[in-house]
Write a protein that holds these residues in place. Structure first.
Motif, PDB file in Angstrom:
ATOM      1  N   VAL A 556      43.077  39.753  44.493  1.00 32.25           N
ATOM      2  CA  VAL A 556      41.741  39.449  43.987  1.00 32.25           C
ATOM      3  C   VAL A 556      41.025  40.749  43.683  1.00 32.25           C
ATOM      4  CG1 VAL A 556      41.384  37.197  45.089  1.00 32.25           C
ATOM      5  CG2 VAL A 556      40.898  39.294  46.364  1.00 32.25           C
ATOM      6  N   GLY A 557      40.096  40.697  42.726  1.00 29.54           N
ATOM      7  CA  GLY A 557      39.198  41.812  42.467  1.00 29.54           C
ATOM      8  C   GLY A 557      39.801  43.011  41.786  1.00 29.54           C
ATOM      9  N   SER A 558      41.009  42.888  41.242  1.00 25.38           N
ATOM     10  CA  SER A 558      41.638  44.036  40.583  1.00 25.38           C
ATOM     11  C   SER A 558      41.188  44.108  39.134  1.00 25.38           C
ATOM     12  CB  SER A 558      43.164  43.913  40.638  1.00 25.38           C
ATOM     13  OG  SER A 558      43.597  43.870  41.973  1.00 25.38           O
ATOM     14  N   ARG A 615      35.798  39.568  31.297  1.00 23.28           N
ATOM     15  CA  ARG A 615      35.326  40.355  32.425  1.00 23.28           C
ATOM     16  C   ARG A 615      36.435  41.271  32.918  1.00 23.28           C
ATOM     17  NH1 ARG A 615      32.721  35.708  36.323  1.00 23.28           N
ATOM     18  NH2 ARG A 615      31.103  34.930  34.908  1.00 23.28           N
ATOM     19  N   ASP A 616      36.062  42.507  33.236  1.00 22.15           N
ATOM     20  CA  ASP A 616      37.063  43.420  33.771  1.00 22.15           C
ATOM     21  C   ASP A 616      37.593  42.923  35.105  1.00 22.15           C
ATOM     22  OD1 ASP A 616      37.172  46.867  34.893  1.00 22.15           O
ATOM     23  OD2 ASP A 616      38.654  45.694  33.775  1.00 22.15           O
ATOM     24  N   VAL A 617      36.718  42.281  35.881  1.00 27.82           N
ATOM     25  CA  VAL A 617      37.121  41.673  37.150  1.00 27.82           C
ATOM     26  C   VAL A 617      36.855  40.185  37.050  1.00 27.82           C
ATOM     27  CG1 VAL A 617      36.740  41.567  39.630  1.00 27.82           C
ATOM     28  CG2 VAL A 617      36.613  43.761  38.445  1.00 27.82           C
ATOM     29  N   GLY A 618      37.886  39.398  37.120  1.00 27.26           N
ATOM     30  CA  GLY A 618      37.749  37.947  37.005  1.00 27.26           C
ATOM     31  C   GLY A 618      39.119  37.311  37.004  1.00 27.26           C
ATOM     32  N   GLY A 619      39.120  35.998  37.081  1.00 25.86           N
ATOM     33  CA  GLY A 619      40.388  35.293  37.103  1.00 25.86           C
ATOM     34  C   GLY A 619      40.239  33.854  36.697  1.00 25.86           C
ATOM     35  N   GLN A 620      41.362  33.192  36.485  1.00 26.97           N
ATOM     36  CA  GLN A 620      41.400  31.778  36.141  1.00 26.97           C
ATOM     37  C   GLN A 620      40.614  31.471  34.864  1.00 26.97           C
ATOM     38  OE1 GLN A 620      43.434  29.808  37.932  1.00 26.97           O
ATOM     39  NE2 GLN A 620      43.916  31.628  39.117  1.00 26.97           N
ATOM     40  N   GLY A 621      40.588  32.431  33.937  1.00 29.43           N
ATOM     41  CA  GLY A 621      39.909  32.187  32.667  1.00 29.43           C
ATOM     42  C   GLY A 621      38.412  32.362  32.721  1.00 29.43           C
ATOM     43  N   LEU A 622      37.854  32.782  33.874  1.00 30.83           N
ATOM     44  CA  LEU A 622      36.412  32.952  33.978  1.00 30.83           C
ATOM     45  C   LEU A 622      35.969  34.143  33.124  1.00 30.83           C
ATOM     46  CD1 LEU A 622      35.898  32.410  37.810  1.00 30.83           C
ATOM     47  CD2 LEU A 622      35.232  30.860  35.978  1.00 30.83           C
ATOM     48  N   GLY A 623      34.954  33.936  32.317  1.00 36.59           N
ATOM     49  CA  GLY A 623      34.390  35.025  31.538  1.00 36.59           C
ATOM     50  C   GLY A 623      35.278  35.512  30.426  1.00 36.59           C
ATOM     51  N   VAL A 624      36.149  34.658  29.886  1.00 40.16           N
ATOM     52  CA  VAL A 624      37.001  35.030  28.760  1.00 40.16           C
ATOM     53  C   VAL A 624      36.560  34.230  27.538  1.00 40.16           C
ATOM     54  CG1 VAL A 624      39.352  35.177  27.871  1.00 40.16           C
ATOM     55  CG2 VAL A 624      38.927  35.495  30.314  1.00 40.16           C
ATOM     56  N   VAL A 793      49.799  40.193  42.795  1.00 40.02           N
ATOM     57  CA  VAL A 793      50.372  39.138  43.627  1.00 40.02           C
ATOM     58  C   VAL A 793      49.615  37.823  43.504  1.00 40.02           C
ATOM     59  CG1 VAL A 793      51.337  40.759  45.292  1.00 40.02           C
ATOM     60  CG2 VAL A 793      49.009  39.895  45.609  1.00 40.02           C
ATOM     61  N   LYS A 794      48.434  37.822  42.869  1.00 41.90           N
ATOM     62  CA  LYS A 794      47.759  36.535  42.673  1.00 41.90           C
ATOM     63  C   LYS A 794      48.589  35.606  41.802  1.00 41.90           C
ATOM     64  CE  LYS A 794      44.927  37.633  38.598  1.00 41.90           C
ATOM     65  NZ  LYS A 794      43.551  37.755  38.084  1.00 41.90           N
ATOM     66  N   ALA A 795      49.578  36.164  41.081  1.00 44.56           N
ATOM     67  CA  ALA A 795      50.454  35.339  40.255  1.00 44.56           C
ATOM     68  C   ALA A 795      51.260  34.362  41.100  1.00 44.56           C
ATOM     69  CB  ALA A 795      51.387  36.223  39.437  1.00 44.56           C
ATOM     70  N   ALA A 796      51.447  34.697  42.383  1.00 42.00           N
ATOM     71  CA  ALA A 796      52.188  33.777  43.247  1.00 42.00           C
ATOM     72  C   ALA A 796      51.459  32.459  43.416  1.00 42.00           C
ATOM     73  CB  ALA A 796      52.435  34.423  44.608  1.00 42.00           C
ATOM     74  N   LYS A 839      37.854  41.589  54.674  1.00 40.81           N
ATOM     75  CA  LYS A 839      36.580  41.826  54.009  1.00 40.81           C
ATOM     76  C   LYS A 839      36.788  42.238  52.556  1.00 40.81           C
ATOM     77  CE  LYS A 839      35.959  46.686  55.347  1.00 40.81           C
ATOM     78  NZ  LYS A 839      35.027  47.661  55.980  1.00 40.81           N
ATOM     79  N   ASP A 840      37.869  42.987  52.294  1.00 44.00           N
ATOM     80  CA  ASP A 840      38.160  43.372  50.909  1.00 44.00           C
ATOM     81  C   ASP A 840      38.603  42.170  50.090  1.00 44.00           C
ATOM     82  OD1 ASP A 840      37.569  46.037  51.458  1.00 44.00           O
ATOM     83  OD2 ASP A 840      39.630  46.448  52.116  1.00 44.00           O
ATOM     84  N   ILE A 841      39.330  41.264  50.726  1.00 43.66           N
ATOM     85  CA  ILE A 841      39.762  40.051  50.022  1.00 43.66           C
ATOM     86  C   ILE A 841      38.563  39.191  49.639  1.00 43.66           C
ATOM     87  CG2 ILE A 841      41.005  37.869  50.299  1.00 43.66           C
ATOM     88  CD1 ILE A 841      43.084  39.391  51.956  1.00 43.66           C
ATOM     89  N   PHE A 842      37.659  38.983  50.614  1.00 49.81           N
ATOM     90  CA  PHE A 842      36.484  38.156  50.314  1.00 49.81           C
ATOM     91  C   PHE A 842      35.565  38.841  49.298  1.00 49.81           C
ATOM     92  CE2 PHE A 842      37.414  36.279  54.609  1.00 49.81           C
ATOM     93  CZ  PHE A 842      37.758  35.036  54.123  1.00 49.81           C
ATOM     94  N   ARG A 843      35.449  40.165  49.377  1.00 45.86           N
ATOM     95  CA  ARG A 843      34.640  40.877  48.388  1.00 45.86           C
ATOM     96  C   ARG A 843      35.271  40.733  47.001  1.00 45.86           C
ATOM     97  NH1 ARG A 843      34.987  45.769  50.294  1.00 45.86           N
ATOM     98  NH2 ARG A 843      33.201  45.540  51.686  1.00 45.86           N
ATOM     99  N   GLY A 844      36.590  40.788  46.942  1.00 44.57           N
ATOM    100  CA  GLY A 844      37.278  40.616  45.669  1.00 44.57           C
ATOM    101  C   GLY A 844      37.131  39.216  45.106  1.00 44.57           C
ATOM    102  N   ILE A 845      37.149  38.204  45.991  1.00 46.67           N
ATOM    103  CA  ILE A 845      36.942  36.824  45.535  1.00 46.67           C
ATOM    104  C   ILE A 845      35.561  36.681  44.920  1.00 46.67           C
ATOM    105  CG2 ILE A 845      36.668  34.444  46.312  1.00 46.67           C
ATOM    106  CD1 ILE A 845      38.857  34.996  48.400  1.00 46.67           C
TER     107      ILE A 845
END
Length: 852
Positions: A556-558, A615-624, A793-796, A839-845
Motif C-alpha cells: 500500500v502507499g507506493s 493519483r501518484d498514490v492510489g489503487g483499485q482504479g481510484l483517481g484514474v 505485493v498488493k498484486a497478490a 502503522k506504515d501499512i495503515f498510513r499507506g491505506i
C-alpha cells in the motif's frame, strides 16, 4: 387494464428534454442537495430573443415559476423583447429541459445552474424578471452572484413565509410533503398516460416546494442591496398582496406597482406590466434607481420593525386557506386542529371561520367513511382475502358491541387519535344506526373541536409533540405506507418499462455472477488459508519483504512514479509521462496552473489529448481518468489535490501480468495473465445510446455505470457503424472486465521480456506489470511492449474476474499466488529484509484511499 396501458404509453413516449421551436440547448452540471456538482450534465433549453435594432440592449432573464410553461411566458417575453434582449430558460425538470430524475430542485441549485447557463452565454450583467416561485431563484442568484445581477423584478412572486400558504414553515412543509407523496402515488397508481410526467403540473412542480427553504426568503430579501421592482396582481389568490407589501416594506429601496388582476396577470396581460418593467430597467441602466444605501431613512427604519400579520389580504385567499384546512382534516383531524390553532394565534385566520371549516370537513369525512363502509364493506368482506382474515364470529361479536355501545364508541373516537377511520368504516359495515351515529358525532365534535383548536392556539407547538408521543402506533402505519410507496416507485413502476426491466435484469445478473461481487466477498473463503500461511512463514507481515527496496513491498502507499522512474531509467519502453506535484490549496487558480503545466509538457513532448491522469498514490482504479480536453483536466485537478501522474494515452491490447522470482533463481516466472476487455456498442442509426447499452448482453451488466458515464449522450442516436467504446480503463468501476489469458499468452518469449523488465526494478521479486501492445502476436513474441506501470505485493490480493470459470478456481489460483508471495518474503526476511510496520501499512491505506 388502464394502468397497464398507461405504463405502456409512457414507456414509448419520447423522453423529456426535447427542444421546442426557437429554443437552444446548453449543458450544465447536475447539482446535488449539498450544492456539489455530481459529474453528469443536464440540458437547459432556452430562447434568446433580441431586438433587431438594438444589438447592445440590456439583458433580461425571465425566470418562470413552478407552473408557468413556455407558452404562458411567450406574450410577456415577446413584449419585453421589443426593447431588451430576453433570455427565457426552461429550468431543469420544466418545459423542454431535462428531468425529472434530478437530485435536487431547490432554488439555490437552480440558481447555480442558471448562473452556469449565463456564464456559457458570456453574460456578465443581467436584470432578473422572476414570476412566482422563480422569485426565490432570482433572490438566490442575486445573493450568490451580486456582481452579475443588476436588478430584480418580482412579478407576483413568492415572499416571506408568514404570508405563504398557512403562514408557518412547519405547517407549510407538511403540506408540501403531503402534496409530494400524493403526487408520487398518483403518478405510480393512476392511468395518467404521461400527463403527470411532461405536463405543466409535473414532478418538478411539486418537488420544488418540498426542496425550498421558505424561511430563508426573508433573509435574502433583507440582505438584497440593489434596485428592486415589485409588480403584483390586486386579486392574486396564490400569493396574497400582503406578501408583496411585506416584500416592499423590508426592501426599502424597492418600488411597487399593483395592477388589476390575479396571479397570472403579468403573463396573460403583459401590457399592464411591461411599461413599469421597461421604465425600471432603463432607470437602473442610467443609474437612476435606488439602492439600499440610497433608500429613504423612514423606510429603512420601517424595514427594521418586526412583521405584523393582520389576517388574509383577500377573501379569496382566506377561502383557499380554509379549503386547505378542510382537506387536511380528512387525513389527520388532530394535527390539522393544531395547525389551525397556530394560524389563529398568528392572526392569519379568525376562530369562527376556522371552526366552521373544520366542523363541516370533519362531519363530511366521517360520513364519507360511514357511507363507504355501508355500501362496499359487506361485499368486500365476502372476498376470500377478507374472509380468511375476518371470521364470521368476529363480525357477529362486533355487531352486538355496536348495537349495545355504538353511540359511546362513536363519541369517544373523537377523543382518540387515529381512530375515526376504523370506527366509522366499521359502523357502516355493521349497518349501525345512522341517526345514533350522527348525534354522537355532532355532540363530540361540538365539544372537542373548539376546545382542541382553542388550546392549540395557545400551546400548539407543545401539542404537536404530545400527539406525536401519543400516536406511537401511527409510526408503524407510516413505515408501512412508505415501504409500499417506495416498492411501487422503485420496483413496480420500473418493471413496467423496458428500461426498468433491463436494469433489474442487470441487477439480477450481477447478483448471480461472482465477477461482480465485491473483492472481499470473493476472497473471504481464503482467509483461513492466509492465516495458516502467516503462521507457517513467520508472521502476517512477512509477505511485505518480497520487494525489500520498495516501502511495504508495494502493498500500500507506493507511488506509481517510483516504478515508472525505475523502468524509464532502465531503458524500458514507456508512454511519455510526467509527475505533477501536489497542490498546496484547493483553489481554482491552482487547478488552472496545474493544467497549464500539463499542457506545457504536452506541447514540449508533442503529446496530444487524451491523456491519462492518475493519483501518484492510489489503487483499485481510484483517481484514474482519461481526460480529452482542458476542461476535464481542470476538473480532475480540482478534485485531486495530491501528486498526479500524467501519462500519454496509448491504444492496443492491455495485459496485467503477475510475476514472481525466487531469491535464488536466475529467472522469474509468469504466474497469471489477465487480458483487459473494454465493452463497446455499435450504432445502427435508429436506436439511442441508452437503448444500445441496455440491449447489449455484455454492456447490460454494467448498464448503470455506462448510463451514468454517458449521461450527457444517452439521448443521442449514434450513426450506423459508429463504435462507442464504453470503457477506457481496465477497472471494474469503469465497466471493464478481464479474461484469463495465461494459457494463450504466457509464452517463453513474453516470460523472458517480463523477466528482463522486472530485473530492472531494484530487488523486485513479486508483483504485477501492466503493459499494452499493438497486437496479440507481438505479445506472444514479447516485443513492442509499452509498460503502463507496475505494482508490488498488493498484486497478490488482486483477482482475475473471468466469469468463464467458477469462483472456486480463481480462489485456488489466488491462494497459490499468496503462497508464492509469502514464501519469497520469508526467504528474503531470512536474508535480513524487514517487514513493514503496521502503522506504515495503515498510513499507506489512508494515502491510497484519499490520495496525497
Amino acid at each position: 387494464m388502464l394502468l397497464a396501458l398507461s405504463y405502456v404509453w409512457r414507456w414509448q413516449m419520447p423522453p423529456q428534454g426535447m427542444a421546442l421551436p426557437g429554443q437552444q440547448g446548453a449543458e450544465v452540471l447536475v447539482i446535488d442537495a449539498d450544492g456539489l456538482p455530481l459529474g453528469p450534465t443536464t440540458t437547459i433549453y432556452y430562447r434568446d430573443l433580441k431586438p433587431a435594432d438594438k444589438p447592445d440592449a440590456p439583458v433580461l432573464v425571465l425566470i418562470h415559476g413552478s407552473w408557468a410553461t413556455e407558452h404562458d411566458r411567450d406574450a410577456l417575453a415577446q413584449a419585453l423583447a421589443v426593447n431588451f434582449r430576453v433570455i427565457e430558460p426552461d429550468l431543469p425538470g420544466f418545459g423542454a429541459s431535462d428531468g425529472p430524475d434530478l437530485p435536487d430542485y431547490s432554488p439555490p441549485t437552480y440558481a447555480r445552474e442558471l448562473d452556469e447557463l449565463l456564464e456559457r452565454l458570456h453574460l456578465k450583467q443581467v436584470h432578473l424578471v422572476a414570476f412566482g416561485m422563480g422569485g426565490a431563484i432570482a433572490l438566490e442568484l442575486a445573493d450568490s452572484t451580486p456582481e452579475r445581477v443588476e436588478s430584480v423584478t418580482l412579478l407576483d412572486s413568492v415572499g416571506t413565509v408568514e404570508f405563504e400558504w398557512l403562514g408557518d414553515p412547519m405547517l407549510n412543509h407538511a403540506i408540501f410533503g403531503a402534496q409530494l407523496g400524493a403526487f408520487n402515488a398518483a403518478r405510480a397508481l393512476l392511468p395518467h398516460f404521461g400527463l403527470l410526467d411532461t405536463g405543466s403540473f409535473n414532478f418538478a412542480t411539486v418537488r420544488i416546494y418540498w426542496d425550498t427553504d421558505h424561511d430563508r426568503l426573508r433573509d435574502l430579501l433583507t440582505g438584497y442591496h440593489k434596485p428592486m421592482l415589485i409588480v403584483h396582481g390586486q386579486d392574486d389568490f396564490c400569493v396574497p398582496l400582503a406578501s408583496a407589501k411585506e416584500n416592499y416594506r423590508i426592501v426599502p429601496q424597492s418600488k411597487m406597482v399593483v395592477v388589476p388582476g390575479g396571479h397570472w396577470v403579468g403573463l396573460h396581460q403583459p401590457a399592464l406590466v411591461v411599461p413599469a418593467i421597461s421604465d425600471f430597467v432603463e432607470q437602473v441602466e442610467h443609474g437612476q434607481a435606488q439602492t439600499k444605501t440610497e433608500a429613504d431613512p423612514a423606510r429603512l427604519r420601517e424595514a427594521r420593525l418586526p412583521v405584523k400579520i393582520s389576517g388574509p389580504s383577500s377573501r379569496t385567499y382566506e377561502f383557499m386557506l380554509l379549503f386547505i384546512i378542510a382537506v387536511l382534516s380528512l387525513f389527520g383531524e388532530d394535527a390539522t386542529c393544531i395547525g389551525a390553532g397556530l394560524l389563529i394565534a398568528r392572526g392569519v385566520l379568525g376562530f369562527f371561520e376556522v371552526m366552521v371549516a373544520l366542523l363541516l370537513a370533519i362531519f363530511a369525512g366521517n360520513l364519507m367513511y360511514y357511507i363507504v363502509g355501508w355500501k362496499y364493506g359487506a361485499p368486500a368482506l365476502r372476498h376470500p382475502l377478507f374472509r380468511w382474515a375476518i371470521k364470521e364470529s368476529d363480525l357477529q361479536r362486533m355487531t352486538v358491541l355496536y348495537n349495545e355501545k355504538g353511540t359511546w364508541i362513536v363519541f369517544v373516537s373523537r377523543f382518540v387519535p387515529a381512530s375515526r377511520l376504523p370506527v366509522f368504516m366499521s359502523a357502516g359495515i355493521l349497518r349501525f344506526s345512522f341517526w345514533r351515529m350522527f348525534i354522537a358525532l355532532v355532540i363530540s365534535n361540538l365539544l372537542f373541536t373548539p376546545l382542541f383548536v382553542g388550546t392549540a392556539s395557545l400551546f400548539g407547538q407543545e401539542m404537536f409533540a404530545m400527539i406525536e408521543h401519543y400516536e406511537k402506533a401511527a409510526l408503524f402505519v407510516v413505515v408501512i405506507c412508505v415501504v409500499v410507496v417506495l416498492t411501487v416507485m422503485h420496483i413496480v413502476q420500473p418493471l413496467c418499462t423496458w428500461r426498468g426491466r433491463q436494469l433489474w435484469r442487470a441487477r439480477w445478473r450481477r447478483l448471480r455472477c461472482w465477477e461482480y461481487w465485491p473483492a472481499w466477498l470473493v476472497q473471504a473463503p481464503i482467509l483461513p488459508e492466509l492465516m495458516r500461511m502467516a503462521k507457517r512463514h513467520g508472521g502476517g507481515r512477512v509477505f511485505t519483504c518480497a520487494n525489500p527496496a520498495i516501502p511495504s513491498g508495494g502493498f500500500v502507499g507506493s507511488p506509481k512514479s517510483v516504478f515508472l522512474q525505475a523502468l524509464a531509467g532502465a531503458g524500458a519502453t514507456l508512454p511519455r509521462w510526467i509527475l505533477l506535484p501536489a497542490a498546496v490549496a484547493d483553489s481554482a487558480a491552482k487547478a488552472e496552473s496545474r493544467v497549464e503545466a500539463l499542457e506545457a509538457w504536452m506541447k514540449k513532448e508533442n503529446v496530444n489529448w487524451p491523456v491519462v491522469l492518475k493519483r501518484d498514490v492510489g489503487g483499485q482504479g481510484l483517481g484514474v481518468r482519461v481526460c480529452r480536453e482542458h476542461k476535464e483536466a481542470r476538473k480532475y485537478f480540482a478534485d485531486n489535490l495530491g501528486a498526479v501522474v500524467a501519462q500519454e494515452h496509448v491504444s492496443g491490447v492491455e495485459l496485467a501480468i503477475w510475476y514472481a522470482r525466487e531469491p535464488a533463481a536466475a529467472t522469474g516466472q509468469i504466474l497469471a495473465v489477465a487480458e483487459a476487455q473494454f465493452p463497446s456498442v455499435v450504432g445502427d442509426g435508429k436506436h439511442k445510446l441508452d437503448q444500445l447499452i441496455l440491449s447489449d448482453e455484455r454492456a447490460l451488466n454494467c448498464g448503470r455505470i455506462f448510463l451514468a458515464k454517458f449521461a450527457a449522450r444517452v439521448a443521442d442516436t449514434p450513426a450506423k457503424g459508429e463504435v462507442i467504446v464504453l470503457s477506457e480503463m481496465a477497472q471494474p468501476s469503469d465497466g471493464a472486465y478481464a479474461l484469463d489469458a495465461t494459457t494463450e499468452l504466457a509464452t517463453p518469449e513474453l516470460t523472458a521480456a517480463i523477466d528482463a523488465l522486472a530485473k530492472q526494478l531494484p530487488n523486485f521479486h513479486f508483483g504485477c506489470i501492466t503493459v499494452r501492445c499493438s497486437s496479440r502476436d507481438d505479445l506472444r513474441a514479447g516485443c513492442n511492449l509499452q509498460v503502463l506501470g507496475a505494482a508490488g505485493v498488493k498484486a497478490a490480493a488482486s483477482i482475475i474476474r473471468d466469469s468463464r470459470r467458477p469462483a472456486t478456481e480463481e480462489r485456488q489460483q489466488a491462494v497459490e499466488r499468496w503462497e508464492k508471495c509469502f514464501a519469497i518474503g520469508a526467504a528474503l526476511r531470512a536474508q535480513g529484509a524487514q517487514p513493514a510496520k503496521w502503522k506504515d501499512i495503515f498510513r499507506g491505506i489512508f494515502r491510497a484511499r484519499f490520495g496525497g
